[in-house]
Design a protein around this motif. Structure first.
Motif, PDB file in Angstrom:
ATOM      1  N   ALA A 134       0.847  -1.197   0.000  1.00 12.79           N
ATOM      2  CA  ALA A 134       0.000   0.000   0.000  1.00 12.79           C
ATOM      3  C   ALA A 134       0.876   1.238   0.000  1.00 12.79           C
ATOM      4  O   ALA A 134       1.951   1.262   0.624  1.00 12.79           O
ATOM      5  N   VAL A 135       0.413   2.270  -0.720  1.00 11.66           N
ATOM      6  CA  VAL A 135       1.121   3.545  -0.801  1.00 11.66           C
ATOM      7  C   VAL A 135       0.086   4.656  -0.650  1.00 11.66           C
ATOM      8  O   VAL A 135      -0.869   4.730  -1.433  1.00 11.66           O
ATOM      9  N   THR A 145       2.938   0.636   3.342  1.00  6.05           N
ATOM     10  CA  THR A 145       2.811  -0.616   4.073  1.00  6.05           C
ATOM     11  C   THR A 145       3.677  -1.664   3.397  1.00  6.05           C
ATOM     12  O   THR A 145       3.601  -1.862   2.176  1.00  6.05           O
ATOM     13  N   VAL A 146       4.510  -2.321   4.187  1.00  7.20           N
ATOM     14  CA  VAL A 146       5.438  -3.335   3.677  1.00  7.20           C
ATOM     15  C   VAL A 146       5.117  -4.660   4.357  1.00  7.20           C
ATOM     16  O   VAL A 146       5.075  -4.747   5.589  1.00  7.20           O
ATOM     17  N   SER A 147       4.892  -5.693   3.557  1.00  7.99           N
ATOM     18  CA  SER A 147       4.595  -7.025   4.077  1.00  7.99           C
ATOM     19  C   SER A 147       5.879  -7.848   4.120  1.00  7.99           C
ATOM     20  O   SER A 147       6.616  -7.929   3.139  1.00  7.99           O
ATOM     21  N   ARG A 156       7.465   5.390   6.703  1.00  6.88           N
ATOM     22  CA  ARG A 156       7.155   6.765   6.319  1.00  6.88           C
ATOM     23  C   ARG A 156       8.382   7.360   5.645  1.00  6.88           C
ATOM     24  O   ARG A 156       9.478   7.335   6.206  1.00  6.88           O
ATOM     25  N   ALA A 157       8.203   7.874   4.424  1.00 12.52           N
ATOM     26  CA  ALA A 157       9.322   8.448   3.676  1.00 12.52           C
ATOM     27  C   ALA A 157       8.914   9.804   3.114  1.00 12.52           C
ATOM     28  O   ALA A 157       7.737  10.049   2.821  1.00 12.52           O
ATOM     29  N   ARG A 173      -0.216   1.468  -7.469  1.00  9.91           N
ATOM     30  CA  ARG A 173      -0.796   2.116  -6.294  1.00  9.91           C
ATOM     31  C   ARG A 173      -0.935   3.629  -6.469  1.00  9.91           C
ATOM     32  O   ARG A 173      -1.798   4.250  -5.839  1.00  9.91           O
ATOM     33  N   ILE A 174      -0.098   4.237  -7.299  1.00 11.31           N
ATOM     34  CA  ILE A 174      -0.211   5.690  -7.480  1.00 11.31           C
ATOM     35  C   ILE A 174      -1.081   6.054  -8.674  1.00 11.31           C
ATOM     36  O   ILE A 174      -1.277   7.232  -8.967  1.00 11.31           O
ATOM     37  N   GLY A 175      -1.610   5.045  -9.371  1.00 15.55           N
ATOM     38  CA  GLY A 175      -2.534   5.306 -10.459  1.00 15.55           C
ATOM     39  C   GLY A 175      -1.886   5.651 -11.783  1.00 15.55           C
ATOM     40  O   GLY A 175      -2.573   6.072 -12.723  1.00 15.55           O
TER      41      GLY A 175
END
Length: 534
Positions: A134-135, A145-147, A156-157, A173-175
């Motif tokens: 997830a971004v 989110t990193v699995s 967080r970056a 994720r960013i489209g």
């Protein structure tokens, strides 16, 4: 648990590793994650082109690349078991005094190992088995989110760079979308195999209208060969690649009964897609490498283009984190997407030419056409970038072009030094050329992030940061005919050329305050300077 970093790099292939090294040497905080459990062993790419080798030089890995790679790999063309030609093709490289490196053959896994070793020297490491799922962006950061095998974690970056390949999760994720063409009739069986009874000093190629193309390429510093065989265009359901299939294909193409394919590692059925992302940046997230562009393999451009993406983006991220206006980051897409479009078009043309040549059995001609000045990456230029200031727009060396190499004598030590030795590092460089009659005109040092080098034909010159150009070769390579200052970006491109007044040029170069707006088409040099971040 949430961890924070300045830059999160997603993907630890050549693009992500090159970016991590560049950020590490600049002292920028970063993390690099990859969803794979460990490094890939697949020889997807095997050619490092001259411009990418110059990047490797600056990043501190060129010696190892040259040690493990090979420059001269002859190509032996066959008609069944009969050798019809043998030559060292375009791998002989570029004969130009401003170009230090010819193309080098080196498998992608070995090159990635070299990059990882360099990253470790700088205190970094890849976090394997970490898949981004997830971004989400806020006004001032990116929440990711990193699995992992131990569960999900949050990172967080300030910025995220997706270097996670053609199936990029970050891009999804960013489209951003990847659009292009699939060449369904151009498919290949690929694999890494071990072979007994074949001369490993050569690439071996068969081309015929009946069977298509078969190439066996010995990967330097390994006992592995890259196996490539074209799939007939009229085969609607090609077989999955196996060791038995590779043995059968080899028997169909060649009459070399004494040659044995012993085993196979990586196996792939490759369908050629040529695609380009509609955007390279969405807010604080960027795309680079195969996440942004997917090429035909013809001409060996995919890995090389990705490395140069990273090299273009790294110094800009560092500059913005150091206070430069964020509009500097817009120049990444402006400069690099146009390059990818040109490379995509070129590699597609080469692919079609290769397949046409296979149809008439003209193998030697086809291989020769796979590389030229364009594929070297040396002709990439940014003449229309807002970061390109005043300077000539005609001639061999122009503002926006790659800065050429040359050799002179370091005044302080008397030893031979290349211009690239002076450019190496994360700084800007101001080269002030004179004909030996203006030693006091080099006081313009720009800023602390700019190294100023005096280049003079005065063989009696002394002092630090002075290069004696006794035979005039540096002046010739830069097409210098009078007192001139050349401002070079951290990624080795000429930002501006100032004729006649290097001192004034240096002062003008540092005159603007960081934070002024920079837009494509800006004519004011001070505004252009504001994005440099120096």
């Amino acid at each position: 648990m949430q961890t924070s970093t300045d830059i999160l790099i997603v993907g630890a292939g050549p693009t992500g590793l090159a970016l991590a090294i560049d950020l590490a040497r600049r002292g920028v905080g970063y993390r690099i994650v990859d969803r794979a459990a460990g490094p890939s062993t697949a020889s997807r790419a095997k050619t490092i082109q001259p411009r990418a080798l110059e990047v490797a030089d600056d990043l501190g890995v060129i010696d190892r690349v040259l040690e493990l790679g090979r420059v001269h790999v002859p190509t032996r063309h066959y008609d069944r078991d009969r050798v019809i030609s043998e030559a060292v093709e375009a791998a002989l490289g570029v004969r130009d005094p401003g170009v230090p490196y010819p193309p080098v053959w080196l498998s992608q896994p070995l090159f990635e190992q070299i990059l990882r070793d360099r990253l470790a020297e700088l205190g970094g490491r890849v976090e394997w088995g970490a898949e981004v799922t997830a971004v989400a962006q806020t006004a001032d950061a990116v929440e990711v989110t990193v699995s992992t095998t131990t569960g999900d974690r949050r990172m967080r970056a300030l910025y995220v760079v997706g270097c996670d390949g053609g199936r990029s999760v970050v891009r999804e994720r960013i489209g951003a979308t990847l659009a292009g063409v699939s060449y369904g009739d151009h498919r290949w069986w690929l694999g890494d195999v071990r072979i007994e009874g074949l001369d490993n000093r050569c690439q071996h190629v068969w081309m015929s209208p009946e069977h298509g193309i078969l190439s066996l390429f010995p990967l330097p510093s390994t006992d592995v060969w890259q196996f490539q065989a074209s799939i007939p265009a009229d085969d609607p359901d090609p077989a999955a690649p196996t060791l038995d299939l590779f043995r059968r294909l080899f028997a169909e193409h060649s009459g070399l009964g004494e040659v044995r394919i012993e085993d196979a590692g990586w196996l792939s059925l490759y369908r050629i897609n040529v695609c380009l992302a509609d955007r390279y940046r969405v807010g604080r997230v960027f795309l680079a490498g195969d996440a942004a562009h997917i090429h035909s393999p013809a001409g060996g451009q995919g890995m090389n283009t990705g490395i140069q993406d990273a090299y273009n983006l790294g110094w800009k991220l560092a500059a913005v984190l150091d206070g430069a206006d964020e509009s500097l980051l817009d120049t990444y897409e402006l400069e690099r997407r146009a390059v990818a479009r040109a490379v995509l078009d070129d590699s597609t043309d080469r692919m079609h030419a290769l397949m046409r040549s296979a149809g008439n059995g003209d193998g030697a001609s086809a291989v020769r056409r796979l590389t030229d000045d364009f594929t070297t990456g040396l002709t990439v230029a940014y003449p229309d970038s807002p970061l390109t200031g005043p300077g000539p727009r005609t001639g061999r060396v122009r503002a926006g072009d790659r800065a050429p190499d040359a050799v002179g004598i370091e005044a302080s030590s008397g030893r031979e030094v290349r211009v690239f030795d002076l450019l190496r590092g994360p700084h800007w460089t101001l080269l002030t050329f004179d004909q030996g009659n203006a030693p006091d005109r080099t006081e313009a040092r720009g800023t602390a992030a700019t190294r100023t080098i005096r280049i003079t034909t005065d063989t009696a010159a002394t002092g630090a940061d002075t290069l004696i150009d006794g035979d005039g070769s540096v002046h010739r390579n830069y097409e210098i005919t009078g007192d001139t200052a050349v401002l070079i970006r951290p990624d080795g491109y000429i930002a501006a050329v100032f004729r006649d007044e290097p001192t004034v040029a240096g002062r003008r170069h540092r005159s603007a305050d960081i934070g002024e707006d920079v837009r494509p088409g800006v004519e004011n040099q001070d505004s252009t300077r504001s994005a440099y971040g120096g």
